[in-house]
Design an enzyme around this catalytic site. Structure first.
Site, short mmCIF file in Angstrom:
data_model
loop_
_atom_site.label_atom_id
_atom_site.label_comp_id
_atom_site.label_asym_id
_atom_site.label_seq_id
_atom_site.Cartn_x
_atom_site.Cartn_y
_atom_site.Cartn_z
N TRP A 1 0.69 -1.44 -0.57
CA TRP A 1 -0.03 0.01 -0.11
C TRP A 1 1.02 1.13 -0.31
O TRP A 1 0.63 2.34 -0.75
CB TRP A 1 -1.19 -0.02 1.17
CG TRP A 1 -2.17 -1.17 0.63
CD1 TRP A 1 -2.19 -2.07 1.86
CD2 TRP A 1 -3.36 -1.21 0.07
NE1 TRP A 1 -2.78 -3.04 1.20
CE2 TRP A 1 -3.64 -2.22 -0.01
CE3 TRP A 1 -3.22 -0.16 -1.04
CZ2 TRP A 1 -4.79 -2.46 -1.04
CZ3 TRP A 1 -4.49 -0.43 -1.43
CH2 TRP A 1 -5.15 -1.85 -1.91
N ASP B 1 -1.11 6.87 7.08
CA ASP B 1 -2.61 5.28 6.06
C ASP B 1 -2.44 4.81 7.38
O ASP B 1 -1.34 3.72 7.20
CB ASP B 1 -2.01 5.11 4.88
CG ASP B 1 -2.80 3.85 4.14
OD1 ASP B 1 -4.07 3.84 5.12
OD2 ASP B 1 -2.53 3.58 3.34
N LYS C 1 -11.90 -2.10 7.25
CA LYS C 1 -10.55 -2.38 7.30
C LYS C 1 -11.58 -2.88 8.70
O LYS C 1 -10.83 -3.63 9.67
CB LYS C 1 -9.58 -2.23 7.77
CG LYS C 1 -9.27 -2.12 5.68
CD LYS C 1 -8.54 -3.20 5.41
CE LYS C 1 -8.45 -3.14 3.61
NZ LYS C 1 -7.86 -2.41 3.27
C1 LIG Z 1 -6.71 -1.30 2.35
C2 LIG Z 1 -5.34 -0.55 1.91
C3 LIG Z 1 -5.85 0.61 1.34
C4 LIG Z 1 -6.82 0.62 0.35
O1 LIG Z 1 -7.80 0.96 0.56
P1 LIG Z 1 -9.19 1.21 -0.46
O2 LIG Z 1 -10.59 2.00 0.80
O3 LIG Z 1 -9.58 -0.14 -1.24
O4 LIG Z 1 -8.85 2.32 -1.59
C5 LIG Z 1 -4.98 1.66 1.78
N1 LIG Z 1 -4.57 1.39 2.81
C6 LIG Z 1 -4.04 0.52 3.72
C7 LIG Z 1 -3.38 0.19 4.35
C8 LIG Z 1 -5.05 -0.77 2.88
O5 LIG Z 1 -4.66 -1.21 3.85
#
Ligand SMILES: *Cc1c(COP(=O)(O)O)cnc(C)c1O
Length: 357
Positions: free
Chosen positions: A102, A171, A195
Site C-alpha cells: 500500500w 495511512d 478494515k
Molecule cells: C486496504 C488498504 C488501502 C486501500 O483502501 P481502499 O479503501 O480499498 O482504497 C490503503 N491502505 C491500506 C493500508 C489498506 O489496508
C-alpha cells in the site's frame, strides 16, 4: 451458525452493532423511514455526523480546536492523490517510507502529480518483513513524510511513530482505532473504513485545522478546505456508512476505547504468534518487533497444503483465511470486532491441522 470472518477487508463488524442495525433498519428512531432512505440534509443526519466526528476525536484523544474529521468517499486510494494535491504546496517535495504494497501504491499515485518530487526515504522490500527506521529529514525541505502504520498484506506495523522534523501523514487503514499511537504527532491521518470501522464506501480523514485555513484552487471534491467547510456534504455523503461507523465508534468507546482495543488485539495476536513460533508446520516471516496486531500472514511453505488448510478451515467456519495473492499462503486478520474466542478457535484449529499433517 455464524463463522469467524478473518478477511482483511471488507472485514468483520461487531455483532452487537449488526444486531442494532438490523433492529432499527425499517424504522429509524420512529421516523417511519429506514436510515437507508433519510436525507443527508436532515437534522437526523446532522446528529449522526456530529456524534461520529466527536467520537473519532475523543477516541484519538485529539482536541476539536486542533483537528477536524472528514467523512469522504473514494477509499484509502483516493487519499494517495488527495494528500499530495493538498499538502505538497510549499516545497513540492515529499518523503515516503515504503513498507509494503500500500505504501508502494501511495508512492505511485503521488508520482503521477506533475511537478512533485517524491523521495522514497526507506524501502523494506522486496520481502517487507521489517519496519526500517526513517532517516532524519531536513525541516523546511519536505512538505510531509508519509507512512503506512500497518501493512495489511505483509503483517508489519510501526510500534512507535518515527520521530521527524517534517509534518507527518499516516495511512492508518488497517489499524485505525486498533493500536495506540500519539495521534497528536500527525498533521493528517486517513483510513478506509472497511478494515476496522464500517462497511466499504467511507474514508475517514483527520486533519489539523491549520491546514484547512488556506485557500486552494483544487476541484472541490479533492479539496480538503472546501469539503471541511461543508461538513463533508458538498455532495451526497454515504449516510448509511457514516451511521454504521458512528455505532461502531460508540461500541468501541463503551469497550474502553483504543487502549482497550489494543490490549485485546495484543491478546488475540499473541495467541497466534505464540502458536506459530512453536509450530513445526506453520511459519510467519515477519521480524518479531515489526509484527502487526491486526494482520498475521502465515504459511506451511507448501502451496497444496496451504490450500488444503484454507478449505478445511472454511468448512469449520473459520472464513477467508486465504492470503493476499501477492504473497500467497494464509492471512488471519484480527480487527477490533474479532472476538477473543475467534482467535482461540483459529489457534485450536491450526494445532489440530498440524497434528494431522
Ligand atoms: C486496504 C488498504 C488501502 C486501500 O483502501 P481502499 O479503501 O480499498 O482504497 C490503503 N491502505 C491500506 C493500508 C489498506 O489496508
Amino acid at each position: 451458525m455464524t463463522g469467524y470472518n478473518f478477511a482483511a477487508g471488507p472485514a468483520v463488524l461487531p455483532r452487537p452493532v449488526l444486531k442494532k442495525v438490523q433492529a432499527e433498519l425499517l424504522n429509524y428512531h420512529d421516523t417511519q423511514m429506514s436510515i437507508l432512505e433519510i436525507s443527508h440534509r436532515s437534522a437526523l443526519f446532522d446528529e449522526i455526523y456530529t456524534a461520529a466526528k466527536e467520537r473519532v476525536l475523543k477516541l484519538l484523544k485529539l482536541a476539536s480546536d486542533d483537528y477536524d474529521v472528514l467523512f469522504l468517499q473514494g477509499g484509502g486510494t483516493l487519499q494517495f492523490a488527495m494528500v499530495p494535491l493538498n499538502l505538497a504546496v510549499n516545497h513540492h517535495r515529499v518523503a515516503y517510507a515504503n513498507t509494503g504494497h500500500w505504501s508502494t501504491r501511495a508512492i505511485a499515485e503521488a508520482k503521477r502529480i506533475p511537478g512533485l518530487q517524491v523521495d522514497e526515504v526507506t524501502n523494506a522490500g522486496p520481502d517487507f518483513t521489517t519496519i526500517p527506521e526513517v532517516p532524519a529529514l531536513a525541516a523546511g525541505k519536505y512538505d510531509y513524510l508519509h507512512i503506512t502504520t500497518n501493512n495489511t498484506i505483509h503483517g508489519t506495523a510501526y510500534q512507535d511513530l518515527p520521530v521527524t522534523d517534517v509534518p507527518l501523514v499516516g495511512d492508518l487503514s488497517s489499524n485505525f482505532l486498533g493500536q495506540v499511537y500519539d495521534f497528536t504527532k500527525f498533521d493528517l491521518l486517513y483510513a478506509g473504513a472497511q478494515k476496522n470501522l464500517a462497511p466499504a464506501g467511507l474514508t475517514i480523514v483527520v486533519v489539523k485545522r491549520e491546514l484547512l485555513n488556506k485557500e486552494s484552487n483544487l476541484p472541490s471534491m479533492l479539496n480538503y478546505p472546501a469539503l471541511a467547510k461543508k461538513n463533508s456534504t458538498l455532495n451526497t455523503p454515504p449516510v448509511f456508512q457514516i451511521y454504521v461507523a458512528n455505532l461502531v465508534l460508540q461500541w468501541l468507546d463503551e469497550q474502553g476505547g483504543v487502549a482497550a482495543a489494543e490490549e485485546q488485539n495484543k491478546r488475540k495476536s499473541a495467541l497466534i504468534y505464540d502458536f506459530l513460533d512453536n509450530s513445526k508446520l506453520f511459519t510467519n516471516k515477519v521480524v518479531p518487533d515489526a509484527r502487526s496486531l491486526t494482520n498475521i500472514p502465515f504459511t506451511t511453505g507448501k502451496e497444496e497444503l496451504d490450500q488444503q488448510f484454507i478449505a478445511a478451515a472454511n468448512q469449520a467456519g473459520l472464513l477467508n483465511l486465504k492470503g493476499h495473492r501477492s504473497v500467497g499462503g494464509m492471512r488471519a486478520s484480527l480487527y477490533n470486532a474479532m472476538p477473543y474466542a475467534g482467535a482461540v478457535a483459529l489457534r485450536d484449529f491450526m494445532a489440530k491441522f498440524e497434528q494431522e499433517h
